[in-house]
Design a protein around this motif. Structure first.
Motif, PDB file in Angstrom:
ATOM      1  N   THR A   1       0.817  -1.215   0.000  1.00 32.97           N
ATOM      2  CA  THR A   1       0.000   0.000   0.000  1.00 32.97           C
ATOM      3  C   THR A   1       0.853   1.268   0.000  1.00 32.97           C
ATOM      4  N   HIS A   2       1.907   1.264   0.811  1.00 34.80           N
ATOM      5  CA  HIS A   2       2.713   2.480   0.964  1.00 34.80           C
ATOM      6  C   HIS A   2       3.927   2.530   0.042  1.00 34.80           C
ATOM      7  N   LYS A   3       4.195   1.439  -0.689  1.00 39.43           N
ATOM      8  CA  LYS A   3       5.332   1.387  -1.625  1.00 39.43           C
ATOM      9  C   LYS A   3       6.631   1.833  -0.940  1.00 39.43           C
ATOM     10  N   ARG A   4       6.893   1.197   0.195  1.00 40.82           N
ATOM     11  CA  ARG A   4       8.037   1.585   1.005  1.00 40.82           C
ATOM     12  C   ARG A   4       8.548   0.368   1.776  1.00 40.82           C
ATOM     13  N   VAL A   5       9.834   0.324   2.080  1.00 36.50           N
ATOM     14  CA  VAL A   5      10.424  -0.758   2.865  1.00 36.50           C
ATOM     15  C   VAL A   5      10.574  -0.282   4.305  1.00 36.50           C
ATOM     16  N   TYR A   6      10.099  -1.135   5.236  1.00 42.90           N
ATOM     17  CA  TYR A   6      10.180  -0.831   6.664  1.00 42.90           C
ATOM     18  C   TYR A   6      11.082  -1.847   7.349  1.00 42.90           C
ATOM     19  N   ASP A   7      11.788  -1.385   8.375  1.00 41.94           N
ATOM     20  CA  ASP A   7      12.429  -2.302   9.314  1.00 41.94           C
ATOM     21  C   ASP A   7      11.390  -2.584  10.375  1.00 41.94           C
ATOM     22  N   ILE A   8      11.126  -3.866  10.642  1.00 38.17           N
ATOM     23  CA  ILE A   8      10.198  -4.205  11.720  1.00 38.17           C
ATOM     24  C   ILE A   8      10.982  -4.890  12.840  1.00 38.17           C
ATOM     25  N   ILE A   9      10.543  -4.621  14.064  1.00 43.84           N
ATOM     26  CA  ILE A   9      11.265  -5.164  15.219  1.00 43.84           C
ATOM     27  C   ILE A   9      10.296  -5.657  16.281  1.00 43.84           C
ATOM     28  N   VAL A  10      10.764  -6.655  17.034  1.00 40.66           N
ATOM     29  CA  VAL A  10      10.072  -7.150  18.223  1.00 40.66           C
ATOM     30  C   VAL A  10      11.136  -7.367  19.287  1.00 40.66           C
ATOM     31  N   SER A  11      10.864  -6.919  20.490  1.00 38.27           N
ATOM     32  CA  SER A  11      11.784  -7.119  21.605  1.00 38.27           C
ATOM     33  C   SER A  11      11.947  -8.617  21.867  1.00 38.27           C
ATOM     34  N   LYS A  12      13.159  -9.024  22.142  1.00 39.40           N
ATOM     35  CA  LYS A  12      13.424 -10.431  22.450  1.00 39.40           C
ATOM     36  C   LYS A  12      12.740 -10.881  23.736  1.00 39.40           C
ATOM     37  N   LYS A  13      12.262  -9.927  24.542  1.00 41.13           N
ATOM     38  CA  LYS A  13      11.534 -10.280  25.767  1.00 41.13           C
ATOM     39  C   LYS A  13      10.184 -10.923  25.457  1.00 41.13           C
ATOM     40  N   TYR A  14       9.623 -10.633  24.275  1.00 43.87           N
ATOM     41  CA  TYR A  14       8.240 -11.016  24.001  1.00 43.87           C
ATOM     42  C   TYR A  14       8.056 -12.122  22.981  1.00 43.87           C
ATOM     43  N   LEU A  15       9.142 -12.663  22.469  1.00 46.69           N
ATOM     44  CA  LEU A  15       9.076 -13.779  21.522  1.00 46.69           C
ATOM     45  C   LEU A  15      10.197 -14.742  21.882  1.00 46.69           C
ATOM     46  N   ASN A  16       9.810 -15.962  22.287  1.00 51.15           N
ATOM     47  CA  ASN A  16      10.777 -16.898  22.856  1.00 51.15           C
ATOM     48  C   ASN A  16      10.676 -18.270  22.201  1.00 51.15           C
ATOM     49  N   PRO A  17      11.705 -19.108  22.358  1.00 49.52           N
ATOM     50  CA  PRO A  17      11.691 -20.439  21.745  1.00 49.52           C
ATOM     51  C   PRO A  17      10.502 -21.314  22.159  1.00 49.52           C
ATOM     52  N   GLY A  18       9.941 -21.110  23.334  1.00 48.32           N
ATOM     53  CA  GLY A  18       8.805 -21.920  23.777  1.00 48.32           C
ATOM     54  C   GLY A  18       7.454 -21.455  23.250  1.00 48.32           C
ATOM     55  N   ASP A  19       7.430 -20.346  22.526  1.00 45.44           N
ATOM     56  CA  ASP A  19       6.159 -19.798  22.056  1.00 45.44           C
ATOM     57  C   ASP A  19       5.625 -20.527  20.828  1.00 45.44           C
TER      58      ASP A  19
END
Length: 193
Positions: free
Chosen positions: A100-118
């Motif tokens: 929609t925006h014809k643009r490249v974004y860097d997306i991030i998630v804190s390592k606190k909220y995504l873990n190997p057990g999820d």
């Protein structure tokens, strides 16, 4: 999902360039009662998966993801499109090109909220070329978490995103798949599901 298809036919607007505008009920002003029905449908479609987190991307997917999370009784994590001062510590990062925006974004998630057990269900409002979903899957893979599936409100079936994701063996469920749109007449054609 007939309820969503009917709402798109009633209130969706087809714009030139295969743009479907659903901002009156889906991704600007939000019909929370419709979202509730969508959340229940996603819960039914992914009932056998041991989902303990919903992952989406800011901003349009957040509302839907929150209501879906209520059906699963799990938290929502959303990927941010820019690192802000209130994110401390290490992050997972990926690049996403917005259709929609014809643009490249860097997306991030804190390592606190995504873990190997999820066990993660990705939720988003639209699927076109699949870039946003693939960026979210990159974050899941980097974290060591397990992708349980992808839930999309509206898929543009005439673009390659859905096929690309399904070809990777990923469980993808779209509540409405638009096969074609006519910007001259405003007609929207859905795939039989």
């Amino acid at each position: 999902m007939k309820l969503l298809e009917d709402r798109i036919r009633k209130d969706g607007v087809v714009k030139e360039g295969h743009i479907l505008k659903v901002d009156g009920f889906l991704n600007h002003q939000m019909d929370v009662e419709l979202f509730d029905q969508m959340g229940k449908e996603f819960k039914r479609l992914f009932a056998d998966a041991p989902i303990n987190k919903i992952l989406t991307i800011e901003a349009s997917g957040i509302g839907i993801a929150c209501v879906v999370a209520q059906s699963f009784h799990v938290p929502v994590v959303f990927a941010k499109k820019a690192k802000s001062l209130n994110i401390d510590g290490e992050v997972y990062a990926s690049k996403v090109e917005s259709f929609t925006h014809k643009r490249v974004y860097d997306i991030i998630v804190s390592k606190k909220y995504l873990n190997p057990g999820d066990h993660v269900l990705v939720i988003d409002d639209f699927l076109a070329n699949g870039c946003a979903v693939m960026g979210l899957i990159d974050l899941i893979n980097a974290s060591g978490a397990t992708l349980e599936g992808v839930g999309i409100a509206v898929e543009k079936g005439f673009q390659q995103g859905g096929k690309m994701i399904r070809d990777k063996g990923i469980h993808l469920e779209s509540l409405a798949i638009v096969d074609d749109m006519d910007d001259a007449t405003g007609e929207i054609f859905f795939r039989e599901q």
